[in-house]
Design a protein around this motif. Structure first.
Motif, PDB file in Angstrom:
ATOM      1  N   ILE A 122       1.005  -1.097  -0.038  1.00 59.39           N
ATOM      2  CA  ILE A 122       0.038   0.103  -0.073  1.00 59.39           C
ATOM      3  C   ILE A 122       0.809   1.046   0.117  1.00 59.39           C
ATOM      4  O   ILE A 122       1.847   1.488   0.791  1.00 59.39           O
ATOM      5  CB  ILE A 122      -1.049   0.071   1.217  1.00 59.39           C
ATOM      6  N   VAL A 123       0.549   2.311  -0.981  1.00 59.78           N
ATOM      7  CA  VAL A 123       1.461   3.356  -0.952  1.00 59.78           C
ATOM      8  C   VAL A 123       0.624   4.412  -0.430  1.00 59.78           C
ATOM      9  O   VAL A 123      -0.505   4.937  -1.148  1.00 59.78           O
ATOM     10  CB  VAL A 123       1.859   3.708  -2.318  1.00 59.78           C
ATOM     11  N   GLY A 124       0.895   5.020   0.754  1.00 61.85           N
ATOM     12  CA  GLY A 124       0.143   6.124   1.333  1.00 61.85           C
ATOM     13  C   GLY A 124      -0.342   5.664   2.686  1.00 61.85           C
ATOM     14  O   GLY A 124      -1.310   4.926   2.834  1.00 61.85           O
ATOM     15  N   GLY A 125       0.065   6.537   3.631  1.00 65.78           N
ATOM     16  CA  GLY A 125      -0.459   6.133   5.052  1.00 65.78           C
ATOM     17  C   GLY A 125      -1.577   7.182   5.468  1.00 65.78           C
ATOM     18  O   GLY A 125      -1.360   7.651   6.669  1.00 65.78           O
ATOM     19  N   GLY A 126      -2.329   7.345   4.405  1.00 71.41           N
ATOM     20  CA  GLY A 126      -3.642   8.514   5.097  1.00 71.41           C
ATOM     21  C   GLY A 126      -4.611   7.201   5.610  1.00 71.41           C
ATOM     22  O   GLY A 126      -4.308   6.025   5.777  1.00 71.41           O
ATOM     23  N   LEU A 132       2.798  -1.266   4.243  1.00 73.64           N
ATOM     24  CA  LEU A 132       2.444   0.131   3.937  1.00 73.64           C
ATOM     25  C   LEU A 132       3.552   1.014   3.867  1.00 73.64           C
ATOM     26  O   LEU A 132       4.176   1.055   5.077  1.00 73.64           O
ATOM     27  CB  LEU A 132       1.197   0.486   4.920  1.00 73.64           C
ATOM     28  N   VAL A 133       3.846   1.747   2.843  1.00 75.62           N
ATOM     29  CA  VAL A 133       4.963   2.671   2.941  1.00 75.62           C
ATOM     30  C   VAL A 133       4.209   3.886   2.840  1.00 75.62           C
ATOM     31  O   VAL A 133       3.436   4.209   1.947  1.00 75.62           O
ATOM     32  CB  VAL A 133       5.773   2.205   1.537  1.00 75.62           C
ATOM     33  N   GLU A 134       4.904   4.887   3.339  1.00 70.22           N
ATOM     34  CA  GLU A 134       4.478   6.272   3.640  1.00 70.22           C
ATOM     35  C   GLU A 134       5.888   7.335   3.577  1.00 70.22           C
ATOM     36  O   GLU A 134       6.779   7.157   4.155  1.00 70.22           O
ATOM     37  CB  GLU A 134       3.827   6.543   4.869  1.00 70.22           C
ATOM     38  N   TYR A 155      -7.573   7.414  15.328  1.00 66.42           N
ATOM     39  CA  TYR A 155      -7.856   6.245  14.695  1.00 66.42           C
ATOM     40  C   TYR A 155      -7.167   5.689  13.845  1.00 66.42           C
ATOM     41  O   TYR A 155      -7.045   4.332  13.755  1.00 66.42           O
ATOM     42  CB  TYR A 155      -9.055   7.226  13.707  1.00 66.42           C
ATOM     43  N   CYS A 156      -6.356   6.438  13.038  1.00 61.95           N
ATOM     44  CA  CYS A 156      -5.083   5.887  12.204  1.00 61.95           C
ATOM     45  C   CYS A 156      -4.140   5.058  13.095  1.00 61.95           C
ATOM     46  O   CYS A 156      -3.700   3.978  12.506  1.00 61.95           O
ATOM     47  CB  CYS A 156      -4.357   6.969  11.410  1.00 61.95           C
ATOM     48  N   CYS A 211      -2.946   4.692  -2.309  1.00 61.93           N
ATOM     49  CA  CYS A 211      -3.653   5.386  -1.607  1.00 61.93           C
ATOM     50  C   CYS A 211      -3.141   6.593  -1.250  1.00 61.93           C
ATOM     51  O   CYS A 211      -2.877   6.932  -0.026  1.00 61.93           O
ATOM     52  CB  CYS A 211      -3.812   4.431  -0.256  1.00 61.93           C
ATOM     53  N   ALA A 212      -2.310   7.288  -2.126  1.00 63.03           N
ATOM     54  CA  ALA A 212      -1.652   8.576  -1.959  1.00 63.03           C
ATOM     55  C   ALA A 212      -2.174   9.921  -1.893  1.00 63.03           C
ATOM     56  O   ALA A 212      -1.475  10.823  -1.933  1.00 63.03           O
ATOM     57  CB  ALA A 212      -0.335   8.384  -3.118  1.00 63.03           C
ATOM     58  N   GLY A 213      -3.781   9.781  -2.011  1.00 60.48           N
ATOM     59  CA  GLY A 213      -4.287  11.048  -1.928  1.00 60.48           C
ATOM     60  C   GLY A 213      -3.908  12.005  -3.122  1.00 60.48           C
ATOM     61  O   GLY A 213      -4.108  11.755  -4.104  1.00 60.48           O
ATOM     62  N   ALA A 214      -3.392  13.176  -2.672  1.00 58.07           N
ATOM     63  CA  ALA A 214      -3.143  14.290  -3.600  1.00 58.07           C
ATOM     64  C   ALA A 214      -2.093  13.900  -4.393  1.00 58.07           C
ATOM     65  O   ALA A 214      -1.883  14.576  -5.607  1.00 58.07           O
ATOM     66  CB  ALA A 214      -2.807  15.811  -3.135  1.00 58.07           C
ATOM     67  N   TRP A 215      -1.199  13.081  -4.218  1.00 58.04           N
ATOM     68  CA  TRP A 215      -0.064  12.525  -4.841  1.00 58.04           C
ATOM     69  C   TRP A 215      -0.120  11.275  -5.546  1.00 58.04           C
ATOM     70  O   TRP A 215       0.765  10.646  -6.224  1.00 58.04           O
ATOM     71  CB  TRP A 215       1.145  12.375  -3.819  1.00 58.04           C
ATOM     72  N   SER A 216      -1.650  10.786  -5.812  1.00 57.53           N
ATOM     73  CA  SER A 216      -1.875   9.908  -6.458  1.00 57.53           C
ATOM     74  C   SER A 216      -1.465   9.621  -7.896  1.00 57.53           C
ATOM     75  O   SER A 216      -1.139   8.574  -8.566  1.00 57.53           O
ATOM     76  CB  SER A 216      -3.340   9.089  -6.198  1.00 57.53           C
TER      77      SER A 216
END
Length: 911
Positions: free
Chosen positions: A64-68, A88-90, A208-209, A262-267
């Motif tokens: 998983i790419v993105g720790g949101g 998971l990598v962030e 939560y996270c 799962c990289a949000g704005a960086w997807s």
């Protein structure tokens, strides 16, 4: 004035009252701090030292790419489902991109059943995680209030309340005074009422996270922070399929068959590494936190949709945000933007403050404690991007959540984990599936920006059943667009395609170029007749053009109508294994003689319907062209609904690849038009133009032939989607206009009419024909939908999903699709609760008005209130009513179609 994105008001700029105008320079000085996120009303996530030093594994089942919050939830659910070797990598620390500054609102009610279920799973997880992990998630159940300033808005809330009853979600419509008692600080002088949802609340992003990742780590999953991704490696396998093979990071390479973006704005950046298009945009989204307000503690959260503002309880203060018409695009997404915020543009944000002060006047006398303006991602239809890429196998999406990632995280993380593990989610996730968009559209910058803007600006607008976008129009036009436009067509838009909605020949109203509702220096279109047409549908009553649609429907039932269905998907399957492929992929028997056509379903392994479609068996060695292809051996022509072309094509392609079938799948959708000529006079009309006998003996129902029509070659298929005698003509584009004009000219003596999809919706529901993704979805089986006749269960031919269907047939059905009509002259739109003997047993998936029978009709799945088997006796033994706008209306159950139940008309029998 009602706000349905009110074009005369939406673009105005409202300055914050002078006492509260803030100098940006003083804000920067006030917030100069070494603590990340000092503006945000939560304590930011602090990484545990162990996660910062974790070594990179050489291989993983999933990366998983993105720790949101979506990445954390997906990791948790993968681990809970038994995938222990998930990583998971962030690039920085967990939550550091967009999650850390989210407002954290969690609602319960939405205008569709999928999101009600996803939200329920999220809330259940948020409430239970502390017991599982010992970590306080910050869940606060303070309830929510939706404010209605117009009658139509209150009607919309009544629809939400009604749908909620089908899922046990308690909510209450309150009058102004009742609302005032619940929220004493609220101004109720200008409201019609409110909808109170006790189950709503808020969540702390960091807590939560932390709980999600701690639980996942205990189960064997790994979280690696300060680990930027440099590349996503792929390879082309022996079958020509591009697949994920590894994720390359600054700290090493991880071999893996699956990556989840799962990289949000960086997807988009992460997508580019694998050559995958990610159709989202980043915008600056803001809220402010007030100083302490006396008497606000324990109040419910507020959504004032008509003012486009929300007010979230924050201890003894409020967080105030909303959706304005002129959001600021983040054009250049910065690589190292972590735990960072933008300067707040008060000229933009003041629009929200004005609505907040009107609703809770004490805000005007309260100071602003902090401002929060951070990046969020938005999509063309305001729905997330999930599922497997159609471009690269093993590349999954979990991004583009339109500021709803926190509240949807529990449900979407669960479904995304199932998607990765099983190949398909449990719920019907089509509206979130990346494959809902055409590959030919998603990299169109104009379409993406326009549609994302409009979706943002209309986020709080009333969801009317027949609204259409103004943005991104004219992207995909079939060969008949211009001639239909000149005939008065009012177009609908479906994934870029312009398709006929209905016709008003006396006054042309084509869609115009998008004007951004007057934002960004654009001038609002001075005369927009198309928008005027749309406003005729801005009602929960019968629309103003009800009689026009009636005329089209009755023109078809009594004479003959021409429907342009050119946007339909059209696929060819040929090659050595073509027969084996269609036998496995489609439920109906396609081992038939050339010239045969069958209606069929396409299932997943759980027996859920991924699409319904028609399969025509072709003669080999044709004359060439998409309508009559040349091939050796077996060949098949598949026609599928235009809205699901990408979904259907990708699903068929995946099965062919996974099974190793040696055959060719070709998409010829944009090479042909499709005209459907239907009605009692259709044979007489077409017989005057074609070179073959259209009599029942030579051209029976459910057959196809290559014919010459008005001097042009086409494939004619005798089928109907409206329950009448008729033929579909699949015509090469270059001949489409001439054939259409010949049909209309010859049809004058038969009273021919143009008709659109609004008429198709009405005619097809009268006849009981299914619409995929309405009364037929991937979480419904053919047995439940009354389509057992499409399954070749009496043969020994195996097909995908057969085992599940046979098991369900043996054990009995837990739900069944049922048809209802009402005698009251009231429109039904879908979502109405189904009551059986004073218990809610389901809701309407689809509804419309049947002009031939003079009644509103609805279809919905009935379940047993005690979880038992739903058989015919159970259905027939109950007394039914439908709840419409909070009121129960007596309803009649129909065991067969209420129109032409003996199916005579499609056979040409009109006696």
């Amino acid at each position: 004035m009602q706000r349905v994105v009110n074009r005369s008001v939406i673009a105005k700029r409202i300055l914050l009252p002078s006492a509260h105008r803030v100098n940006q320079r003083s804000l920067q000085a006030f917030y100069s701090s070494d603590v990340p996120g000092s503006n945000v009303p939560y304590k930011p996530y602090k990484a545990e030292e162990s996660s910062l030093l974790t070594s990179i594994p050489s291989a993983a089942d999933v990366v998983i790419v993105g720790g949101g919050v979506i990445g954390c939830s997906t990791l948790y659910h993968l681990a809970k489902s038994g995938v222990r070797n998930a990583v998971l990598v962030e690039r920085h620390q967990l939550t550091s991109g967009t999650t850390w500054h989210t407002a954290g609102l969690v609602w319960s009610l939405r205008p569709n059943d999928l999101e009600v279920r996803l939200l329920h799973r999220s809330r259940t997880l948020m409430k239970s995680l502390e017991d599982e992990t010992g970590v306080n998630t910050g869940w606060i159940n303070n309830g929510g209030l939706f404010i209605a300033s117009t009658k139509q808005r209150l009607d919309e809330y009544k629809r939400l309340m009604t749908l909620g009853k089908a899922f046990g979600m308690e909510s209450f419509v309150l009058g102004p005074e009742e609302s005032k008692k619940l929220y004493p600080l609220m101004n109720v002088k200008d409201i019609y009422g409110t909808l109170y949802s006790p189950a709503d609340g808020t969540i702390d992003p960091a807590g939560y996270c932390t709980a999600l990742t701690r639980a996942a780590s205990k189960l064997g999953a790994r979280v690696i922070q300060n680990c930027p991704v440099l590349d996503v490696e792929t390879k082309i396998d022996d079958f020509g399929t591009k697949r994920v093979t590894a994720v390359v990071t600054e700290r090493g390479t991880i071999k893996t068959p699956v990556v989840v973006n799962c990289a949000g704005a960086w997807s988009r950046t992460i997508g580019q590494l694998a050559g995958v298009k990610v159709p989202l945009v980043a915008m600056k989204h803001a809220y402010v936190v007030t100083e302490r307000i006396e008497g606000i503690r324990n109040m419910p959260n507020i959504r004032d949709h008509d003012a486009s503002v929300y007010l979230k309880l924050q201890g003894d203060a409020l967080s105030v945000g909303g959706y304005e018409s002129n959001p600021i695009f983040w054009e250049e997404v910065q690589k190292d933007f972590a735990f960072s915020l933008f300067d707040l543009d008060w000229d933009v944000f003041s629009y929200n403050i004005d609505g907040a002060i009107n609703r809770v006047p004490i805000i005007e006398k309260t100071g602003i404690k902090s401002t929060v303006c951070g990046p969020e991602t938005f999509t063309a239809d305001h729905k997330p991007l999930m599922g497997e890429s159609p471009e690269v196998r093993g590349y999954f999406f979990g991004c583009g959540f339109n500021s709803s990632g926190m509240m949807l995280s529990g449900g979407c993380g669960y479904e995304l984990a199932k998607w990765v593990i099983d190949g398909r989610p449990e719920e019907d996730m089509y509206s979130y599936d990346i494959r809902r968009f055409s590959e030919k559209l998603i990299d169109n910058t104009r379409w993406l920006k326009e549609r994302s803007h409009e979706s943002y600006a209309k986020n709080y607008s009333i969801v009317f059943p027949h609204d259409e976008p103004l943005a991104g129009r004219g992207m995909r036009k079939d060969a008949l667009y211009e001639v239909l436009r000149d005939a008065g067509c009012v177009f609908q838009e479906r994934h870029g395609w312009e398709r006929p909605g209905w016709f008003k020949p006396d006054d042309l109203a084509p869609p115009l170029d998008y004007d951004y509702y007057g934002a960004y220096g654009f001038s609002v279109n001075a005369e927009n007749k198309y928008y005027d047409r749309l406003k005729m549908d801005y009602t929960f009553d019968f629309p103003l053009h009800h009689d026009i649609i009636r005329a089209e429907c009755l023109g078809c039932r009594e004479r003959v109508a021409v429907f342009d269905m050119s946007y339909f998907g059209k696929f060819l399957i040929t090659g050595p294994d073509a027969q084996r492929a269609v036998d496995w992929i489609f439920t109906n028997n396609s081992s038939l003689a050339p010239g045969s056509t069958v209606y069929s379903c396409m299932l997943n392994k759980r027996g859920g319907v991924e699409a319904d479609l028609t399969v025509s068996v072709l003669e080999p060695r044709g004359q060439g062209g998409p309508h009559d292809p040349r091939f050796e051996g077996h060949g098949f022509y598949v026609a599928i609904g235009g809205a699901i072309i990408q979904h259907g094509f990708s699903y068929i392609k995946d099965v062919i690849q996974d099974r190793g079938f040696d055959c060719c799948l070709e998409d010829v959708s944009e090479e042909m038009a499709l005209l459907s000529v239907q009605g009692p006079k259709s044979r007489d009309l077409l017989q005057s133009l074609v070179d073959v006998d259209l009599g029942d003996k030579n051209f029976p129902f459910s057959t196809n032939k290559v014919v010459t029509v008005a001097g042009h070659k086409a494939r004619a298929v005798r089928l109907s989607f409206v329950g009448e005698l008729g033929w579909e003509l699949h015509i090469p584009n270059e001949s489409a206009k001439a054939v259409y004009q010949s049909i209309m000219e010859a049809g004058t003596q038969f009273g021919v009419v143009n008709a659109g999809y609004r008429a198709i919706d009405s005619l097809s529901i009268e006849k009981g024909y299914r619409h995929w993704h309405a009364d037929l979805r991937s979480d419904d089986t053919p047995l439940e939908a009354g389509l057992e006749f499409t399954c070749k269960l009496k043969t020994d031919i195996q097909f995908l999903g057969r085992e599940a269907i046979e098991k369900q047939k043996k054990e009995g059905l837990r739900k069944r699709l049922a048809c209802f009509t009402i005698d009251d002259h009231i429109p039904l739109h879908g979502l109405e609760a189904i009551w059986r003997d004073e218990k809610v047993v389901g809701f309407l998936r689809r509804a419309d008005y049947g002009f031939s029978i003079g009644k509103s009709i609805g279809y919905g799945y009935v379940i047993h209130p005690d979880g038992g088997v739903v058989n015919t006796d159970f259905l027939k033994s109950g007394n039914y009513s439908l709840e419409h706008m909070g009121e129960k209306i007596p309803a009649k159950l129909h065991s067969r179609s209420p129109f032409d139940p003996k199916n005579q008309r499609v056979k040409g029998i009109y006696a």
